[in-house]
Write an enzyme that holds these catalytic residues in place. Structure first.
Site, short mmCIF file in Angstrom:
data_model
loop_
_atom_site.label_atom_id
_atom_site.label_comp_id
_atom_site.label_asym_id
_atom_site.label_seq_id
_atom_site.Cartn_x
_atom_site.Cartn_y
_atom_site.Cartn_z
N ASP A 186 -44.67 -3.75 -31.70
CA ASP A 186 -46.13 -3.81 -31.77
C ASP A 186 -46.61 -5.26 -31.62
O ASP A 186 -45.92 -6.19 -32.03
CB ASP A 186 -46.58 -3.24 -33.13
CG ASP A 186 -48.07 -2.89 -33.12
OD1 ASP A 186 -48.68 -2.85 -32.03
OD2 ASP A 186 -48.61 -2.66 -34.21
N HIS A 197 -47.87 -6.89 -22.40
CA HIS A 197 -46.81 -5.89 -22.18
C HIS A 197 -45.70 -6.47 -21.30
O HIS A 197 -44.52 -6.24 -21.54
CB HIS A 197 -47.39 -4.63 -21.54
CG HIS A 197 -48.38 -3.90 -22.43
ND1 HIS A 197 -48.13 -3.68 -23.77
CD2 HIS A 197 -49.60 -3.36 -22.18
CE1 HIS A 197 -49.17 -3.03 -24.30
NE2 HIS A 197 -50.07 -2.83 -23.36
N LEU A 203 -23.38 -0.59 -25.79
CA LEU A 203 -24.61 -0.25 -26.52
C LEU A 203 -25.29 0.99 -25.94
O LEU A 203 -25.43 1.13 -24.72
CB LEU A 203 -25.58 -1.45 -26.42
CG LEU A 203 -26.97 -1.23 -27.02
CD1 LEU A 203 -26.91 -1.21 -28.54
CD2 LEU A 203 -27.94 -2.33 -26.56
C1 FPP Z 1 -47.61 -2.00 -28.65
O1 FPP Z 1 -48.37 -3.17 -28.61
C2 FPP Z 1 -46.80 -1.88 -27.44
C3 FPP Z 1 -46.84 -0.85 -26.56
C4 FPP Z 1 -47.68 0.33 -26.71
C5 FPP Z 1 -46.00 -0.88 -25.34
C6 FPP Z 1 -44.60 -1.34 -25.53
C7 FPP Z 1 -44.07 -1.74 -24.24
C8 FPP Z 1 -43.30 -2.82 -24.02
C9 FPP Z 1 -42.79 -3.71 -25.05
C10 FPP Z 1 -42.95 -3.18 -22.64
C11 FPP Z 1 -41.91 -2.42 -21.93
C12 FPP Z 1 -40.84 -1.75 -22.64
C13 FPP Z 1 -39.71 -1.32 -22.03
C14 FPP Z 1 -38.76 -0.51 -22.81
C15 FPP Z 1 -39.39 -1.64 -20.62
P1 FPP Z 1 -49.94 -3.03 -28.61
O2 FPP Z 1 -50.40 -2.95 -27.21
O3 FPP Z 1 -50.35 -1.89 -29.48
O4 FPP Z 1 -50.37 -4.38 -29.26
P2 FPP Z 1 -51.62 -4.64 -30.22
O5 FPP Z 1 -51.37 -3.89 -31.48
O6 FPP Z 1 -51.56 -6.12 -30.42
O7 FPP Z 1 -52.84 -4.20 -29.47
#
Ligand code: FPP
Length: 255
Positions: A28, A45, A139
């Protein structure tokens, strides 16, 4: 599958291993990371993908057997269309770019979640990646996309109900093991440790069944900043925990 039985006393016996067998991660904070830099959310992201690469590397180095990453939840479909579309493209790109490298590093890649909700192109890449890496012995990297803990339990319940309706299974035979055997993580050990970045302290519909006995480690660091140091802090926290699985401290010999 982990059931609560006396064999758990052994693994709860004071000498907690420093390295969990299975780590689950809620990544997150990408949006806030980007906002703090006056960048668009998708830049966060993209930077999150780099953190994924770092953490896969360090998890393999530390001897973790299973790493499950929450990349996109059932609820994330509610985000603005553009963000969802960029995220899907990011997964597609990351898969294209990383699979060969993961394969060379003996990583076995698999995905959990509602595949029927994903675009065909992504499902094809996922299937190919799983097929390519299926015999790897390093892994186990599990990516949860379009995944929700409630979705998982409902889907498992439907499978069980249809087996009962077809007279393949008796009602009396439905137990923890039977239900866990129909979940997305069937055949894999339950996570020992959940890591969540971004400062929130909740499970957010991740692996609701499988996290029943996981140790929980939260940190304020935003996912793109997550480093080897944070990972080791989480491991150190984990190794300090006494896991009792419902037994008393005396029973596990560390009261
Ligand atoms: C949450 O942060 C994150 C996500 C919903 C997306 C997670 C994706 C990645 C880390 C990138 C790609 C992953 C892979 C496995 C290739 P948020 O957007 O909710 O952040 P915020 O709470 O600060 O708004």
């Amino acid at each position: 599958m982990q059931t609560v039985d006396d064999s758990k006393i052994e693994s709860a016996s004071g000498s907690q291993p420093a390295v969990p067998v299975h780590i689950a991660v809620i990544m997150d904070g990408n949006g806030r990371w980007a906002k703090a830099r006056t960048m668009p959310r998708h830049a966060g992201h993209r930077s999150g993908v780099k953190a994924v690469r770092r953490i896969v590397e360090v998890a393999a180095k530390r001897g973790v057997s299973y790493l499950t990453l929450f990349a996109f939840s059932s609820e994330n479909w509610r985000r603005p269309k553009e963000e969802v579309s960029r995220l899907m493209n990011l997964f597609l790109d990351a898969l294209q770019r990383e699979v060969d490298d993961l394969h060379r590093n003996n990583v076995r890649l698999s995905f959990i979640g509602a595949r029927d909700e994903l675009q065909q192109g992504l499902v094809q890449k996922i299937t190919l990646a799983e097929e390519k890496t299926k015999d790897n012995s390093g892994l186990n990297l599990i990516i949860a996309v379009a995944y929700g803990g409630r979705w998982d339990i409902v889907a498992a319940s439907k499978k069980i109900a249809s087996r009962v309706a077809a007279d393949e299974l008796a009602l009396a035979d439905i137990d923890d093991e039977c239900l866990a055997g129909e979940l997305a993580l069937a055949g894999k050990p339950d996570p020992d440790l959940l890591i969540r970045t971004g400062g929130e302290q909740r499970i957010s519909n991740f692996l609701l069944w499988n996290l029943a006995y996981a140790e929980l480690w939260f940190c304020d660091c935003l996912w793109p900043d997550f480093s080897e140091r944070h990972f080791d802090e989480a491991l150190s926290y984990f190794s300090s925990r006494q896991r009792r699985y419902g037994h008393t401290g005396e029973q596990v010999g560390v009261a």
